[in-house]
Design an enzyme around this catalytic site. Structure first.
Site, PDB file in Angstrom:
ATOM      1  N   HIS A 175      -2.528   6.474   4.749  1.00 38.98           N
ATOM      2  CA  HIS A 175      -1.074   6.527   4.940  1.00 38.98           C
ATOM      3  C   HIS A 175      -0.535   7.877   4.468  1.00 38.98           C
ATOM      4  O   HIS A 175      -0.952   8.397   3.427  1.00 38.98           O
ATOM      5  CB  HIS A 175      -0.375   5.429   4.132  1.00 38.98           C
ATOM      6  N   CYS A 219       0.819  -1.224   0.000  1.00 40.83           N
ATOM      7  CA  CYS A 219       0.000   0.000   0.000  1.00 40.83           C
ATOM      8  C   CYS A 219       0.847   1.266   0.000  1.00 40.83           C
ATOM      9  O   CYS A 219       0.564   2.217  -0.750  1.00 40.83           O
ATOM     10  CB  CYS A 219      -0.933  -0.002   1.208  1.00 40.83           C
TER      11      CYS A 219
END
Length: 346
Positions: free
Chosen positions: A251, A131
């Site tokens: 994130h 990711c």
């Protein structure tokens, strides 16, 4: 997309699997039939999809008979056994685990960066990158195409959802324990194993995954090796420090890059404004910059805080944020399947 496909989702009840189902519906993926596969423990349970109730089936090699696309997000050990079985039966596997990512015969794909890699799938398996890698290379690729790229140094601020539903629950429980003045219990992070655990609420943990012999964690080595593979740049200098922060989803990354050619901040702005699936949020006069609280449940990758390094005319600093369960996982998987259809590879 007029062709209708038979789809299987392995690991639909997990954090990423749930988002995969949402995106299949939202993006109107052309589904002829769909089945949801899991372990024997979950088999028989109902699952809702697009207004209908389905029954979860146990994942076996025979489950993939007649399947065109198999979306895997159930852990590396499951993919290791069942992904080749699905491919053997004619399915194209899009695997969200790390198991096949560095296999030279398995393309590792971010469609905005290396869509061309989908033309060669010798094992019938496509790997979805890490990711944190996905959002970084998606943001850096348009800059690289224009100015070249020689070096990347990244520090991540990664949400707990990257470690699954148990980590999300642990953050919420620990936050409540702190507020109630109770002892904080840590059972999941930084690594889901029998090793030492630390609280994530009111904390920052400079470890994601286990440590390797060179002092970097496996997460950091994933970012390093995957970036080089996706960008087809084995000699590029890449370093990473990956940190878990008390954020549920989204994130964030502080990224330093060095270019082959000199550029201005304005030129980089211009490149990113025209880049696919990138949103430029950079106006320091208005304190405008990407933040995970605003990126959650959003598809694009957000970029801001762009500035030239004070000592290197070819060096730039960027701040990159994206929903790790979407572009960092589920959405990228669906985009790979869409690219296969659009390019008549399915």
């Amino acid at each position: 997309m007029t062709k209708q496909l038979n789809v299987a989702v392995v690991g639909a009840t997990g954090a990423v699997g749930t988002k995969m189902m949402e995106k299949l519906v939202e993006r109107k993926f052309p589904i002829k039939s769909i089945k949801f596969l899991a372990s024997a423990r979950s088999a028989g349970n109902p699952i809702e999809f697009n207004g209908q109730t389905y029954t979860i089936e146990e994942a076996t090699p025979e489950s993939f008979e007649g399947i065109d696309v198999a979306l895997f997000s159930a852990g590396g050990s499951v993919s290791a056994v069942l992904a080749p079985e699905a491919a053997k039966r004619g399915a194209i596997v899009i695997d969200n685990t790390s198991h096949f990512r560095m296999d030279p015969e398995v393309p590792l794909v971010v469609p905005e960066v290396n869509r061309h890699a989908l033309k060669d799938i010798p094992k019938g398996i496509i790997a979805n990158p890490n990711c944190s890698t996905i959002q970084m290379v998606a943001a850096l690729q348009p800059i690289r195409e224009k100015f070249g790229l020689t070096k990347v140094v990244v520090s991540t601020y990664q949400a707990v959802s990257g470690s699954g539903i148990a980590a999300i629950e642990e953050l919420r429980e620990q936050s409540a324990q702190w507020d109630a003045g109770k002892n904080v219990e840590a059972k999941v992070l930084p690594v889901k194993s029998d090793e030492k655990h630390y609280p994530i609420a009111r904390n920052v943990i400079p470890q994601i995954d286990k440590f390797t012999e060179n002092g970097f964690t496996y997460e950091e080595m994933k970012m390093i090796n995957e970036t080089k593979k996706i960008m087809e740049a084995p000699d590029m200098k890449v370093a990473a420090t990956c940190v878990r922060v008390p954020v549920v989803s989204g994130h964030s990354e502080s990224v330093y890059i060095e270019l082959e050619k000199e550029a201005t901040v304005e030129e980089i702005f211009s490149v990113l404004k025209d880049a696919p699936n990138i949103v430029l949020q950079d106006d320091i006069t208005q304190q405008l910059y990407p933040m995970p609280i605003f990126a959650e449940n959003e598809d694009p990758t957000f970029v801001g805080r762009i500035r030239r390094d004070l000592d290197n005319k070819k060096g730039f600093h960027l701040w990159i944020v994206s929903d790790n369960l979407l572009k960092g996982a589920a959405l990228n998987s669906i985009q790979i399947a869409e690219a296969l259809l659009e390019d008549n590879l399915l």
